[in-house]
Write a protein that holds these residues in place. Sequence first.
Motif, PDB file in Angstrom:
ATOM      1  N   GLN A 239       0.759  -1.301  -0.294  1.00 39.56           N
ATOM      2  CA  GLN A 239      -0.095   0.027   0.108  1.00 39.56           C
ATOM      3  C   GLN A 239       0.978   1.222  -0.132  1.00 39.56           C
ATOM      4  N   VAL A 240       0.515   2.290  -0.836  1.00 38.90           N
ATOM      5  CA  VAL A 240       1.132   3.638  -0.867  1.00 38.90           C
ATOM      6  C   VAL A 240       0.374   4.459  -0.146  1.00 38.90           C
ATOM      7  N   CYS A 241       0.526   5.183   0.783  1.00 38.97           N
ATOM      8  CA  CYS A 241      -0.448   6.441   1.426  1.00 38.97           C
ATOM      9  C   CYS A 241       0.363   7.438   1.449  1.00 38.97           C
ATOM     10  N   LYS A 242      -0.302   8.662   1.022  1.00 35.11           N
ATOM     11  CA  LYS A 242       0.169   9.945   1.022  1.00 35.11           C
ATOM     12  C   LYS A 242      -0.370  11.135   1.710  1.00 35.11           C
ATOM     13  N   PHE A 243       0.513  11.414   2.499  1.00 38.74           N
ATOM     14  CA  PHE A 243       0.130  12.530   3.689  1.00 38.74           C
ATOM     15  C   PHE A 243       0.574  13.857   3.051  1.00 38.74           C
ATOM     16  N   GLN A 244      -0.461  14.759   2.639  1.00 35.47           N
ATOM     17  CA  GLN A 244      -0.433  15.918   2.141  1.00 35.47           C
ATOM     18  C   GLN A 244      -0.892  17.120   2.863  1.00 35.47           C
ATOM     19  N   VAL A 245       0.018  18.061   3.085  1.00 41.16           N
ATOM     20  CA  VAL A 245      -0.312  19.447   3.751  1.00 41.16           C
ATOM     21  C   VAL A 245      -0.152  20.731   2.942  1.00 41.16           C
ATOM     22  N   GLY A 246      -1.020  21.206   3.075  1.00 44.17           N
ATOM     23  CA  GLY A 246      -1.141  22.560   2.136  1.00 44.17           C
ATOM     24  C   GLY A 246      -1.975  23.651   2.928  1.00 44.17           C
ATOM     25  N   GLY A 306       4.722  16.911   1.952  1.00 46.21           N
ATOM     26  CA  GLY A 306       4.361  15.778   2.720  1.00 46.21           C
ATOM     27  C   GLY A 306       5.195  14.690   2.632  1.00 46.21           C
ATOM     28  N   PHE A 307       4.610  13.413   2.675  1.00 45.05           N
ATOM     29  CA  PHE A 307       5.500  12.262   2.351  1.00 45.05           C
ATOM     30  C   PHE A 307       4.614  11.038   1.802  1.00 45.05           C
ATOM     31  N   GLU A 308       5.236  10.065   1.331  1.00 47.43           N
ATOM     32  CA  GLU A 308       4.739   8.899   0.977  1.00 47.43           C
ATOM     33  C   GLU A 308       5.035   7.807   2.028  1.00 47.43           C
ATOM     34  N   MET A 309       3.997   6.974   2.514  1.00 46.10           N
ATOM     35  CA  MET A 309       4.266   6.032   3.598  1.00 46.10           C
ATOM     36  C   MET A 309       4.076   4.867   2.772  1.00 46.10           C
ATOM     37  N   ILE A 310       4.998   3.935   2.326  1.00 44.04           N
ATOM     38  CA  ILE A 310       4.976   2.480   1.836  1.00 44.04           C
ATOM     39  C   ILE A 310       4.972   1.443   2.716  1.00 44.04           C
ATOM     40  N   LEU A 311       3.717   0.805   2.616  1.00 42.56           N
ATOM     41  CA  LEU A 311       3.266  -0.260   3.567  1.00 42.56           C
ATOM     42  C   LEU A 311       3.613  -1.753   2.745  1.00 42.56           C
TER      43      LEU A 311
END
Length: 459
Positions: A239-246, A306-311
């Motif tokens: 799974q690829v989860c994207k944490f984005q801040v703006g 932000g960043f990508e969290m690869i699970l």
Amino acid sequence: FYKRYFLQTNQLIYQLGEVSDVGVNLHVPGVPLPAHEAVHLLLESQFLTIIIDSMNTMTTVFRKTITVIAILALMEPQVSQGVSQAVSCDAAVQTYVCLPANYSSMDLPLPKEANLILIEIHISDVLVIDDRDFSITYSLYFNVQWREPRLHINTGFFQDRMESPPTEETLTPVDLNLIKDLWVPNVFIYNLKTFKVIDVLSRLAGLWVSPNKDVMYSQASQITFICPMIFNYFPLDTQVCKFQVGSYSYNMEKMIFAVSQLGYAHTSSKSTDRSIVLDYDIQISPLEEDDKVFVGGPLGNYSLAGFEMILKRHVSHYIITYYLPSGLFVAVSWISFLIPPDIVPGRMALLITLFLVLVNIFNTVTTNTPKAEGLTAIEAWMLACILFVFGALIEYAAILFKKQKYVSGQHRVNLKIVCKENYKYEVQEKSPANQAVTMQQLAEEYWRIDKFFLISFPI
């Protein structure tokens, strides 16, 4: 008032004593009057006296109230326009860090150019990865840094707090109450579910400033955000989860977001101590360039950071719990091809037991497997195992059916009706004499069928 009136009236009547209409006269200034008229006159004068005294008392209280209000108005501190008195540069008591009187927290620090907002993310621990809720919860130190040129900083502020001369980027803590009057970027976290600030004795947050008027605000928090997950390859999924801040309202022309620091905030030198036991191997990487811009249509493009969290899921648990036992059960079912068809209880009991065990494992898998659009990888595996055992059952049933058909054919009685001398006779024909040879051939044919399936099933 009335209570006072009646008390004084009763006292006056008591002083007059017993009065009659003709027997007693009272001397009111110069004019003798009958008793009842004198009492009436005295009561009226006493009533007016009480009213005047009450009005004087009320006037005194009103005057005192007005005086107290005026004193409080004079004692109320004068508030500067835009900022509180405590952080105003025009205050009587000057502080090292202050804001001008005309400062407004509604105006951008740099109105004619894009304001750079730096985000620092220090992840303490990934707490929960919920496959059913499609969410991830982790604790982190969330830092936001921006430049505030309107901030006034005394030159001796940094010298009094540091032994060595400070650099332009050296951050020094200040009182957290300053954040109430400062301009703060309207940070928006995409796909956010909950944002919880951690409290101990007070809110775990801090404020720092630098000599070049950079401001950094930090909070210790727990964030839960939504991650769209696809479980078609479960448990072999990634799974690829994207944490984005703006920014929620300012586009790229007014505000640009960037990540200055990203990683784990662990206190131990061992990397294994920085995370609790989870079902995934977690890797954190920066966002791709395409994920750093949000297209808002007529509102413009918005900058994201932000960043990508690869699970990557750990498969060993599922191999030991599901894959290995079910595979062994299928291999045991192939041993049934070596059991002679004549031993019906042994061969049938083995296959039925394996079939029911696999069905039970399949029910457990479907209960614990997250939902997907179709079958997951482990569900497809379990269905294949069940079909293998079911195929062995069907093959044995076919052999039994063929054997039963042959046996019934051997015991079938052939009757003929023969007419002789005007009488009808039923004549029974004898079975063929080569029955033993036929049974031997049939046993060999059954072995050939079992041998075929014994070789073809593993292939």
